[in-house]
Each structure stands twice: as C-alpha cells, then as structure tokens.
Design an enzyme around this catalytic site. Sequence first.
Site, PDB file in Angstrom:
ATOM      1  NE  ARG A   2      -2.805  -0.767   3.460  1.00  0.00           N
ATOM      2  CZ  ARG A   2      -3.764  -0.432   4.442  1.00  0.00           C
ATOM      3  NH1 ARG A   2      -4.980  -0.310   4.097  1.00  0.00           N
ATOM      4  NH2 ARG A   2      -3.295  -0.373   5.755  1.00  0.00           N
ATOM      5  CG  ASP A   3       3.584   4.278   1.394  1.00  0.00           C
ATOM      6  OD1 ASP A   3       3.261   5.012   0.459  1.00  0.00           O
ATOM      7  OD2 ASP A   3       4.219   4.782   2.294  1.00  0.00           O
ATOM      8  CB  ILE A   4       5.081   0.181  -4.046  1.00  0.00           C
ATOM      9  CG1 ILE A   4       4.678  -1.117  -3.319  1.00  0.00           C
ATOM     10  CG2 ILE A   4       6.123   0.464  -4.906  1.00  0.00           C
ATOM     11  CD1 ILE A   4       4.534  -2.212  -4.309  1.00  0.00           C
ATOM     12  CG  ASN A   8       8.669   2.938   1.320  1.00  0.00           C
ATOM     13  OD1 ASN A   8       9.311   3.669   2.148  1.00  0.00           O
ATOM     14  ND2 ASN A   8       7.315   3.086   1.309  1.00  0.00           N
ATOM     15  CB  THR A  40       3.325   8.536  -0.979  1.00  0.00           C
ATOM     16  OG1 THR A  40       3.569   7.470   0.092  1.00  0.00           O
ATOM     17  CG2 THR A  40       3.766   9.763  -1.484  1.00  0.00           C
TER      18      THR A  40
END
Length: 248
Positions: A2-4, A8, A40
């Site tokens: 959910r936040d690639i 990261n 993001t």
Amino acid sequence: HRDIKPSNLIWGEDERVYLVDFGAVQNKAVSEMTFTVVGTYGYTPMEQFGGRAIPASDLYALGATLIHLSAGIAPADLPQKNLQIQFAEFVSLSPSFVAWLQQLCEPAIERRFSTARVALSALESGILLSSSTLINNSGQGGLFDLSVPVPEEIQGWNWGAFLLTPFWLVSNRVWLGFLAFVPIVGVWMAIALGIKGNEWAWKSRKWESIESFQTHQKRWAIAAVITGISINLIFWHMGILLLISTLS
C-alpha cells in the site's frame, strides 16, 4: 504493501532491489475494523483513497514508481488526462514498454493488470491483455515499427486514403504517402495506403480514442465515396454528350 514508491526501495550490496517499510501492511493486519487511508499522493490509485486496497493497487504504485525513475519527475508533477498519468513524452522507452506502464497505471481497476503474475507475463511476452483493454498508444513508434500494437478494431481498407490521397495525407500526417505522386511508384503507394492507411494514421498522430479515430476515418470514407461517385457521373455525362455530338 500500500505504499510502494522510490523512497521505499533500497539497492542492496548484492545489486538487488529490496522493498522496505511494511508499516502500512501491519496497520491493516492489526484490525480488520480499522479504516486508515495510507499511501503517498502520486503513487496511490483512487480506490486506495477510498479505503479499498487490492493487489492491483500495488501494481499501480509500482508503475508510478517506474515512471518516476524513468522520467526523473514525480508522478504528481506530471500532467494527467482522465486521471491517467501522461508520461510518454518525458521518457525514452520502447513503445511496447510505455504501453505496458500505461496499463499498469490504469485508473480503472478493471482495465489494470489484476496480479503481478499477469503483469509479468504481459511484459515478457510483449502482449497486453486484449485489444479491448489496449491503452491508447496512438502516435507512438514509426510506421514500420512492429513493436507497437495496433488495435484490431481499426484495421481494414481505408477508402479515404485510397481515393482522396493528398487531402487525407495532410489530415492524418502520413507524409510517406506523398510517394503516391511519384511516377510508377504512385500506383503501388495508393494501394498501400488503402491497405495500411489505418495503421499508419494510428501511428502518425495522437488520437483521443479508438472511437474518435474510427469516426474520423469513416468521414473520410464517406467523402471519398461521394467524391468518387460525383467524378464518375461527370465523366459519364461528358461521355454521353460527346457520343451524342459525334452521332449528330
């Protein structure tokens, strides 16, 4: 996940890329009843902002990350059209890879790759899901670039290119077609335009959609038929008058 996003991803000493920061995954695992919007801006698809995260959501983020790495511009700073990131003119990638990235970042879930396995298979084979889900890749690649897939819906004989060559060429920006005015070569080029006109027109300029392309070519076909009939009627009329004057 959910936040690639680029921050990261870590390049390891073994020259492999590692995905880090699994906090968003842990937050979801703690309680199924907790509603938390994570991600993001620029890398997060619309469904995730609505609290719905699925495997295809991570694929969107991966695509946005690859676009950032390829263009050197954050997805949020790139232009958008109908929620689709417009990045093609900012990268130097093969048309087939651009089309793959476009499908990876499709705003509509049903038009996006459903799983990483499906996306990888499409990347390795160079074939997208189907012509119905083909991203608008018009205006990409050269006329003879076989790596650019052309929608099946637009293929077929082009009467506008065949009968109204000079006008059709300018409207569709198929400059190669001006060879039709070269002696000897011209006849064969006119036939080639009839056969390949749709494909060349699709690759020569950017079209809003397949539907708009078909509408444009249909209008040219109608104009070509009307013009052809009119010219034939004129010649028949002149022939009849000449015959009458000869007999009299």
